[in-house]
Design an enzyme around this catalytic site. Structure first.
Site, PDB file in Angstrom:
ATOM      1  N   CYS A 148       0.848  -1.201   0.000  1.00 23.34           N
ATOM      2  CA  CYS A 148       0.000   0.000   0.000  1.00 23.34           C
ATOM      3  C   CYS A 148       0.879   1.245   0.000  1.00 23.34           C
ATOM      4  O   CYS A 148       1.801   1.365   0.821  1.00 23.34           O
ATOM      5  CB  CYS A 148      -0.917  -0.005   1.218  1.00 23.34           C
ATOM      6  SG  CYS A 148      -1.959   1.470   1.341  1.00 23.34           S
ATOM      7  N   CYS A 170     -10.638   4.174 -11.643  1.00 22.64           N
ATOM      8  CA  CYS A 170      -9.421   4.849 -12.087  1.00 22.64           C
ATOM      9  C   CYS A 170      -8.205   3.947 -11.990  1.00 22.64           C
ATOM     10  O   CYS A 170      -7.141   4.241 -12.578  1.00 22.64           O
ATOM     11  CB  CYS A 170      -9.193   6.115 -11.271  1.00 22.64           C
ATOM     12  SG  CYS A 170      -9.112   5.806  -9.487  1.00 22.64           S
ATOM     13  N   HIS A 172      -6.423   3.230  -9.208  1.00 17.06           N
ATOM     14  CA  HIS A 172      -5.558   3.518  -8.061  1.00 17.06           C
ATOM     15  C   HIS A 172      -5.964   2.602  -6.906  1.00 17.06           C
ATOM     16  O   HIS A 172      -7.075   2.678  -6.390  1.00 17.06           O
ATOM     17  CB  HIS A 172      -5.696   4.989  -7.656  1.00 17.06           C
ATOM     18  CG  HIS A 172      -5.341   5.942  -8.758  1.00 17.06           C
ATOM     19  ND1 HIS A 172      -6.110   7.036  -9.074  1.00 17.06           N
ATOM     20  CD2 HIS A 172      -4.298   5.942  -9.640  1.00 17.06           C
ATOM     21  CE1 HIS A 172      -5.561   7.677 -10.082  1.00 17.06           C
ATOM     22  NE2 HIS A 172      -4.458   7.030 -10.449  1.00 17.06           N
ATOM     23  N   CYS A 242     -37.953  19.910   8.577  1.00 18.66           N
ATOM     24  CA  CYS A 242     -38.730  20.535   9.651  1.00 18.66           C
ATOM     25  C   CYS A 242     -37.767  20.981  10.757  1.00 18.66           C
ATOM     26  O   CYS A 242     -36.932  20.193  11.207  1.00 18.66           O
ATOM     27  CB  CYS A 242     -39.751  19.548  10.212  1.00 18.66           C
ATOM     28  SG  CYS A 242     -40.629  20.152  11.682  1.00 18.66           S
ATOM     29  N   CYS A 329     -54.286  38.241  28.832  1.00 19.89           N
ATOM     30  CA  CYS A 329     -55.335  39.226  28.608  1.00 19.89           C
ATOM     31  C   CYS A 329     -54.804  40.622  28.907  1.00 19.89           C
ATOM     32  O   CYS A 329     -54.128  40.849  29.902  1.00 19.89           O
ATOM     33  CB  CYS A 329     -56.531  38.912  29.496  1.00 19.89           C
ATOM     34  SG  CYS A 329     -57.891  40.076  29.302  1.00 19.89           S
TER      35      CYS A 329
END
Length: 529
Positions: A148, A170, A172, A242, A329
């Site tokens: 690797c 690709c 790779h 939401c 009120c």
């Protein structure tokens, strides 16, 4: 004389009301409030069959002029919609569904724009989006003699002599462990989902979701799918999450951003939370989004003034005793001198039931003679405080409804014990509080709108509707504050029912007239929006 509820609007479905408003509750030629007589009460019951039927919450399918079409979506329906779009594009271009998904995400799920661009230059679009035309899907492979390039671990170090690796289209190739660390960091720490690219420097090939599922842990993959759903909604012009806490639903609405200066897209999620689809703030009808944005910025800039004006105490206009408002009120009665007055304007309460009631209207003449900059500044501040005071008061009254809501439940239990009414039949009290709170929030935003309206005949009509709703709201609020008397329960029930229907009707009239005014171009602003 009152207490009222919280920020959270207890908004049930709108009352379907076909009766004439004056047959429920009206005002005589002098502007004095006048409850409907027995004959009118019978007319109400004839129309609805029973008082409770007046509060039927079924939508009869008839959309009002101030309402917009909307629909709530679950996570499952969002994923289904994505799948349908992907399959359509994949079949159209004869490509893999994973490549179609990458292309759609690259174009923000704007399928029309993708099709147009792809038909003209498919190679260019693929390169731009990070797609490689390869019919084979990436898969994990165990290889011998592989090292690797990221961690420099060799397959020779493995007990089996082979290393599990992954390569995209690709070519790779890297070990699975490096790819797993790379993807999990992108997903969990960076919140990336739509454009995770190949690990090779300067390679823009995008990793598809099937490949991600091969490499990462199940919990990370679940997080990845959540992020994909979020980007789908965030990219869409017709979807919005939401804003309610812990709600995972999205709302669909087809009001474009170009119409937000003419339409107030008030929606209500299936979880019960109402909000504005245009700006994501709490529902603010009848004010349009640009006006709300200006108002909130002004209130934030004038925060010290806001803190001062929203103080919880005022002096009695007659004896100057300090009075604290502990309810919604606005009809205040001084315990010391028994003077009845309005918390908003400090005027005598007796004047609030006649034709020259003007508590909601700002007297422009008081600021018209300002001659120097200091006087003009003072007049401008006075005008702002007039509207902010009323805006903040309705917001405060709505918050105080929480206490009223609790007391209403106790009243409902009391009515069950002292009368032959069932629990269903006493729901009219809860419904009344729900509608009262809804109307409070509507009134709150009318003052935001009125502050920016140019003074003309149309504004006068708007303020007349505002005044009528405000007056009706105060009457209903005061009625709900009254103690229950066993002998008067049927009359009280009918009176609250009639008042509630009338208040809802006045709200609909105000919102409908305002919406029509936007469509007809009646409203003129004193600022650019």
């Amino acid at each position: 004389m009152s207490d009222i509820s919280d920020d959270q609007n207890f908004l049930d479905d709108d009352v379907e009301d076909t009766m004439d408003e004056d047959s429920v509750y009206g005002y005589d030629e002098n502007g004095d409030s006048d409850y409907a007589g027995n004959s009118d009460e019978e007319a109400v019951l004839d129309d609805y069959g029973d008082a409770d039927d007046a509060f039927a919450t079924q939508d009869m399918g008839q959309k009002r002029t101030f309402e917009v079409d909307f629909k709530s979506h679950t996570v499952a329906s969002i994923e289904s919609a994505q799948k349908e779009e992907v399959e359509h594009v994949a079949s159209m271009f004869m490509i893999k569904d994973t490549d179609a998904a990458i292309l759609l995400r690259h174009f923000g799920w704007n399928k029309e724009r993708l099709i147009e661009r792809y038909m003209d230059a498919p190679e260019s679009v693929n390169l731009e989006a990070g797609v490689h035309e390869d019919p084979a899907r990436p898969k994990l492979q165990r290889l011998a003699g592989f090292t690797c390039e990221v961690c420099y671990t060799s397959s020779d170090d493995e007990p089996s002599g082979k290393m599990e690796t992954l390569a995209l289209a690709c070519g790779h190739r890297y070990c699975k462990d490096c790819y797993q660390q790379y993807m999990e960091q992108k997903i969990r720490e960076e919140g990336e989902s739509r454009r995770m690219q190949c690990m090779k420097e300067k390679c823009n090939l995008v990793i598809d979701e099937v490949t991600v599922g091969l490499v990462v842990e199940p919990a990370t993959f679940d997080r990845y799918k959540i992020l994909l759903n979020r980007t789908y909604v965030d990219d869409s012009s017709i979807l919005r999450w939401c804003p309610a806490p812990n709600c995972e639903l999205a709302v669909e609405c087809h009001v474009s951003s170009k119409k937000l200066d003419k339409v107030v897209p008030s929606v209500k999620c299936d979880c019960g939370h109402p909000f504005c689809f245009g700006c994501g703030n709490a529902a603010h009808a009848p004010a349009v989004c640009p006006i709300v944005k200006l108002w909130l910025k002004k209130c934030e800039d004038d925060s010290e003034t806001a803190n001062w004006i929203s103080a919880n105490t005022k002096e009695c206009p007659k004896c100057s005793s300090t009075i604290e408002k502990n309810g919604g009120c606005n009809h205040m009665t001084c315990r010391k001198c028994k003077h009845e007055w309005c918390w908003i304007c400090s005027g005598p309460w007796t004047e609030h039931g006649n034709s020259w009631y003007n508590c909601n209207r700002y007297d422009e003449k008081s600021g018209s003679n300002a001659r120097d900059s200091q006087a003009k500044s003072r007049a401008s501040l006075e005008r702002y405080l007039h509207y902010f005071n009323r805006f903040a008061n309705h917001e405060q009254s709505a918050k105080l409804d929480r206490d009223l809501y609790g007391r209403t439940e106790k009243k409902m239990e009391e009515m069950q014990l002292t009368s032959d009414l069932t629990w269903i039949e006493v729901q009219f009290l809860k419904k009344a509080v729900d509608i009262l709170t809804e109307c409070r929030m509507t009134l709150k935003w009318t003052y935001c709108m009125a502050f920016y309206l140019v003074r003309n005949n149309m504004t006068e009509l708007f303020e007349d509707n505002q005044r009528d709703l405000e007056r009706a709201v105060e009457d209903l609020s005061e009625q709900l504050e009254k103690p229950i008397e066993k002998d008067n329960i049927p009359e009280m029930r009918q009176r609250v029912t009639d008042l509630t229907v009338y208040v809802q009707k006045r709200r609909e009239i105000l919102l409908a007239d305002t919406a029509n005014g936007f469509q007809e171009g009646r409203w003129e602003w004193n600022v650019a929006i």
